[in-house]
Write a protein that holds these residues in place. Sequence first.
Motif, PDB file in Angstrom:
ATOM      1  N   ALA A  84     -63.910  66.997 -35.516  1.00  0.00           N
ATOM      2  CA  ALA A  84     -63.919  65.990 -36.581  1.00  0.00           C
ATOM      3  C   ALA A  84     -65.316  65.855 -37.179  1.00  0.00           C
ATOM      4  N   LEU A  85     -66.335  65.926 -36.340  1.00  0.00           N
ATOM      5  CA  LEU A  85     -67.716  65.837 -36.815  1.00  0.00           C
ATOM      6  C   LEU A  85     -68.057  67.056 -37.681  1.00  0.00           C
ATOM      7  N   GLU A 127     -65.167  64.555 -40.987  1.00  0.00           N
ATOM      8  CA  GLU A 127     -64.190  63.470 -40.898  1.00  0.00           C
ATOM      9  C   GLU A 127     -64.721  62.282 -40.097  1.00  0.00           C
ATOM     10  N   LEU A 128     -65.785  62.478 -39.398  1.00  0.00           N
ATOM     11  CA  LEU A 128     -66.372  61.438 -38.555  1.00  0.00           C
ATOM     12  C   LEU A 128     -67.759  61.117 -39.105  1.00  0.00           C
ATOM     13  N   LEU A 160     -63.560  65.299 -31.044  1.00  0.00           N
ATOM     14  CA  LEU A 160     -64.667  64.653 -31.763  1.00  0.00           C
ATOM     15  C   LEU A 160     -65.608  65.681 -32.377  1.00  0.00           C
TER      16      LEU A 160
END
Length: 89
Positions: A65-66, A70-71, A62
């Motif tokens: 991705a952050l 992407e998040l 996570l």
Amino acid sequence: MRISSGAPGTVLVQTVSDSAPAEAVRTPARAAGETLQSAVMQPALQAMKDMPDIDHEKVAMLRDALAKGELPFNPGKLAGLIQRFHGER
């Protein structure tokens, strides 16, 4: 089966069937906060105890991705949720 309260500190358990008369068995009532743990629950409880408190692999995924964008992240929404959870003072 019929369960009802008996004398203080006991629970009355009656087995009821069409072919046999009702049997009554007195069992001590459980103390407040004591949990019922049957043999069926033991494997699940042990599996939960064996799990780590934090899934470090998922946290890293996570975080990456952050960082890559992407998040989606909405700091205003997070702030509002924190205020609502803790109460607006």
